[in-house]
Design an enzyme around this catalytic site. Structure first.
Site, PDB file in Angstrom:
ATOM      1  N   HIS A  91       0.845  -1.198   0.000  1.00 38.71           N
ATOM      2  CA  HIS A  91       0.000   0.000   0.000  1.00 38.71           C
ATOM      3  C   HIS A  91       0.883   1.252   0.000  1.00 38.71           C
ATOM      4  O   HIS A  91       1.935   1.257   0.642  1.00 38.71           O
ATOM      5  CB  HIS A  91      -0.941  -0.007   1.212  1.00 38.71           C
ATOM      6  CG  HIS A  91      -2.019   1.024   1.081  1.00 38.71           C
ATOM      7  ND1 HIS A  91      -1.802   2.351   1.358  1.00 38.71           N
ATOM      8  CD2 HIS A  91      -3.301   0.926   0.655  1.00 38.71           C
ATOM      9  CE1 HIS A  91      -2.912   3.035   1.120  1.00 38.71           C
ATOM     10  NE2 HIS A  91      -3.844   2.192   0.696  1.00 38.71           N
ATOM     11  N   GLU A 161      -3.868   1.810  -7.508  1.00 36.29           N
ATOM     12  CA  GLU A 161      -4.233   2.956  -6.666  1.00 36.29           C
ATOM     13  C   GLU A 161      -3.319   4.142  -6.969  1.00 36.29           C
ATOM     14  O   GLU A 161      -2.235   4.252  -6.379  1.00 36.29           O
ATOM     15  CB  GLU A 161      -4.079   2.602  -5.189  1.00 36.29           C
ATOM     16  CG  GLU A 161      -4.981   1.501  -4.707  1.00 36.29           C
ATOM     17  CD  GLU A 161      -5.294   1.653  -3.230  1.00 36.29           C
ATOM     18  OE1 GLU A 161      -6.476   1.720  -2.890  1.00 36.29           O
ATOM     19  OE2 GLU A 161      -4.352   1.745  -2.422  1.00 36.29           O
TER      20      GLU A 161
HETATM   21  P1  PGA Z   1      -9.540   6.106  -0.110  1.00 33.51           P
HETATM   22  O1  PGA Z   1      -8.379   5.047   0.179  1.00 33.51           O
HETATM   23  O2  PGA Z   1     -10.719   5.323  -0.655  1.00 33.51           O
HETATM   24  O3  PGA Z   1      -9.806   6.748   1.201  1.00 33.51           O
HETATM   25  O4  PGA Z   1      -8.997   7.054  -1.140  1.00 33.51           O
HETATM   26  C1  PGA Z   1      -8.123   3.990  -0.697  1.00 33.51           C
HETATM   27  C2  PGA Z   1      -6.900   3.246  -0.229  1.00 33.51           C
HETATM   28  O5  PGA Z   1      -5.923   3.879   0.190  1.00 33.51           O
HETATM   29  O6  PGA Z   1      -6.872   1.992  -0.218  1.00 33.51           O
END
Ligand code: PGA
Length: 247
Positions: A91, A161
């Site tokens: 992450h 992401e």
């Molecule tokens: P968010 O986070 O939906 O608050 O943008 C997503 C993540 O970091 O997995």
């Protein structure tokens, strides 16, 4: 659709964790929706062992160590023993704390060896004009997939992401058009590591400011298989609205 609820460090009490599980249980009855909760380690140990619902559990991190002298580390075996089936690796919030591609590759391997499905997060920090972000993404994927055996590679879920889109609101998230392009690009990179058909069917999630207002639009036509949801996943109004918008 696979919906992974990344609770991050938002939930601090047992009561709140239990309430969110009860909500997820209700939502998990919806057809074609698979909900995976990713609580903190203590709450994973509280909720996952007694779980007999369709909700599945993920850890938010895993140690690269096997067993033994590593104070504070949580091994794949320990996660498995409480009933986790998935684990988030790489992450951006962990990368920001110093995790390298090599460490993330090792963690992915430890997940697979322990029978856990790794959800590998990748994504560019920012979008530049000269497509540097594509090589950034390719590099992150290559570092992990090249360290795995052909068989192990088939067990990885990729969560795309874009870091610039995390933790904001629907209006700041990626457009569905740009997401479709990125999903195609990720499948193209994966084709270097997976046999053709498998690269096409590999599970790819999107994460970054997914809310009820944009989830359906992002899912439609982009080729994603689900979402990694952060802040909206701990909101008692937004999470059900988001899940229901997808059916
Ligand atoms: P968010 O986070 O939906 O608050 O943008 C997503 C993540 O970091 O997995």
């Amino acid at each position: 659709m696979l919906i992974v609820a990344n609770w991050k460090a938002y939930v601090e009490t047992r009561e709140e964790a239990k309430k969110l599980l009860a909500l997820a249980k209700r939502l998990s009855k919806i057809r074609r929706i698979k909900i995976v909760l990713a609580p903190s380690f203590p709450h994973l140990g509280l909720l996952a062992p007694n779980n007999i619902s369709k909700v599945a559990f993920a850890a938010q991190d895993i140690s690269d160590t096997k067993i033994g002298i590593a104070t504070g580390e949580v091994t794949g075996g320990a996660l498995r023993s409480v009933g986790a089936q998935y684990v988030i690796v790489g992450h951006s919030e962990r990368r920001a704390r110093g995790e390298t591609d090599a460490l993330i590759a090792e963690k992915t391997k430890r997940a697979l060896v322990n029978g856990l499905t790794p959800i590998l997060c990748v994504g560019e920090k920012e979008r530049d004009g000269d497509a540097h972000y594509l090589s950034e993404l390719k590099h992150q994927l290559a570092a992990v997939f090249s360290a795995l055996s052909p068989r192990e590679r088939l067990g990885v879920v990729v969560a795309y992401e874009p870091v610039w889109a995390i933790g904001k609101h629907a209006a700041d998230a990626m457009s569905s058009h740009d997401l479709a392009e990125m999903v195609l690009y990720i499948r193209k990179v994966l084709a270097d590591y997976l046999p053709g058909k498998s690269a096409k069917s590999a599970l790819i999630l999107y994460g970054g400011s997914t809310e009820p207002a944009n989830a359906r639009g992002l899912a439609g036509g982009s080729g994603i298989d689900g979402f990694l949801v952060g802040h909206a996943s701990v909101d008692h109004e937004m999470f059900p609205a988001l899940v229901k918008s997808l059916v």
